[in-house]
Design an enzyme around this catalytic site. Structure first.
Site, PDB file in Angstrom:
ATOM      1  N   GLU A  83       1.130  -1.247  -0.147  1.00 28.08           N
ATOM      2  CA  GLU A  83       0.389   0.137   0.141  1.00 28.08           C
ATOM      3  C   GLU A  83       0.752   0.969   0.051  1.00 28.08           C
ATOM      4  O   GLU A  83       0.226   2.451  -0.513  1.00 28.08           O
ATOM      5  CB  GLU A  83      -0.837   0.138   1.675  1.00 28.08           C
ATOM      6  CG  GLU A  83      -1.480  -0.730   0.667  1.00 28.08           C
ATOM      7  CD  GLU A  83      -2.984  -1.193   2.276  1.00 28.08           C
ATOM      8  OE1 GLU A  83      -2.667  -0.389   3.159  1.00 28.08           O
ATOM      9  OE2 GLU A  83      -3.620  -1.771   2.477  1.00 28.08           O
ATOM     10  N   GLU A 114       7.895 -21.107   9.843  1.00 24.87           N
ATOM     11  CA  GLU A 114       7.622 -20.612  10.764  1.00 24.87           C
ATOM     12  C   GLU A 114       9.059 -21.584  11.824  1.00 24.87           C
ATOM     13  O   GLU A 114       9.565 -20.119  12.744  1.00 24.87           O
ATOM     14  CB  GLU A 114       6.532 -20.375  11.336  1.00 24.87           C
ATOM     15  CG  GLU A 114       5.951 -20.634  12.770  1.00 24.87           C
ATOM     16  CD  GLU A 114       5.111 -20.658  13.214  1.00 24.87           C
ATOM     17  OE1 GLU A 114       4.721 -20.204  14.368  1.00 24.87           O
ATOM     18  OE2 GLU A 114       4.354 -19.527  12.499  1.00 24.87           O
TER      19      GLU A 114
END
Length: 302
Positions: A83, A114
């Site tokens: 964004e 992870e």
């Protein structure tokens, strides 16, 4: 620290009978819990400010801001970075993102990725982290191995390091120059850190990227002056920005915008100083695109 000792993994006493409540009552409790998040963020504004200063320093040195995380944390980093580009008109290379499991993890859970410190280190090497960069590790638990590997590598390279987490005593704090610990507490659904923890992370990332962009000159007043003019709507928006900042008419602002080559920061400087394109362009270059600094240099109103 064991997982059951993490604040984000504890059961929330307010929602023990959640599945027995009416739809409205479930929503009311969620809303009340969410309302605590901004207050938790307020408690760490000093740390967020320190993180912004590190990011600004990195960009001024020609470095980048690197977001790294797993699961929800990683996706939020990708979202914020994506964004920034259209909002502030910056290069897509300025904000780099790393998420455990890669592109597939954006749409599908790749939870096992992870758990690898080595994977984090390997991927950090691939994006060529240097001493100029600011690396932001995002981990609700403050212990994610993937993030640990990235922060470790970043420290070895001399990069500035920042940790965003949601527990009071994060294990990875020793790898961070700045730790932003937003203590959001137990979730409405036990352990579901996509809820309050994720909301807090989104807020902090918004703050870091937005204020960093303001401080490097991508905003004038409260206007997004880095807008890239790609269609008629954006031509109109850019013209109005120039007009409102300079108090010139829409028609005059439109002419100046065209004369600037449709470069909004340059058009603003030309409109405020009354000087030609070449002189304003040179001043902007000397001031690294910062309109406010260029305006002071040229003797305009600041």
């Amino acid at each position: 620290m064991k997982f059951d000792q993490l604040e984000t993994e504890r059961s929330n006493p307010r929602t023990r009978n959640l599945d027995e409540l009416s739809t409205y009552e479930m929503l009311r409790i969620m809303n009340e819990e969410d309302a605590t998040v901004p207050l938790s963020v307020r408690e760490v504004l000093n740390e967020v400010a320190s993180a912004v200063e590190l990011c600004v320093r990195s960009l001024e040195m020609g470095g980048r801001i690197v977001y790294a995380g797993a699961g929800t944390s990683g996706r939020l980093g990708v979202l914020d970075a994506a964004e920034v580009v259209p909002t502030f008109g910056v290069s897509k290379d300025l904000f780099v993102t790393m998420i455990a499991g890669g592109q597939e993890a954006l749409a599908n859970a790749v939870e096992q990725a992870e758990d690898s410190i080595e994977l984090g280190e390997e991927e950090a090497k691939k994006v060529d982290i240097t001493e100029k960069d600011a690396v932001v590790g995002i981990s609700a638990s403050g212990r994610t191995p993937y993030v640990e590997g990235i922060l470790k590598y970043a420290r070895k390279q001399g990069a500035r390091t920042i940790l965003i987490c949601n527990v009071g005593t994060p294990r990875l704090t020793e790898l961070a120059d700045v730790t932003i610990a937003v203590r959001t507490g137990p979730e409405v659904i036990t352990g579901s850190t996509r809820l309050k923890a994720g909301t807090a992370q989104k807020m902090v990332l918004n703050m870091i990227s937005t204020v960093t962009m303001v401080k490097v000159g991508r905003v004038f007043g409260n206007y997004m002056i880095g807008v890239k003019i790609l269609n008629r709507k954006l031509v109109d928006r850019a013209t109005r920005i120039v007009s409102e900042i300079s108090d010139l008419s829409y028609e005059e602002s439109e002419k100046i915008l065209e004369a600037s080559g449709r470069e909004v920061p340059l058009a603003i400087l030309m409109a405020l100083t009354g000087l030609g394109k070449e002189k304003c362009e040179e001043s902007l270059k000397r001031n690294r695109g910062h309109v406010r600094s260029a305006l002071k240099e040229l003797g305009g109103v600041s």
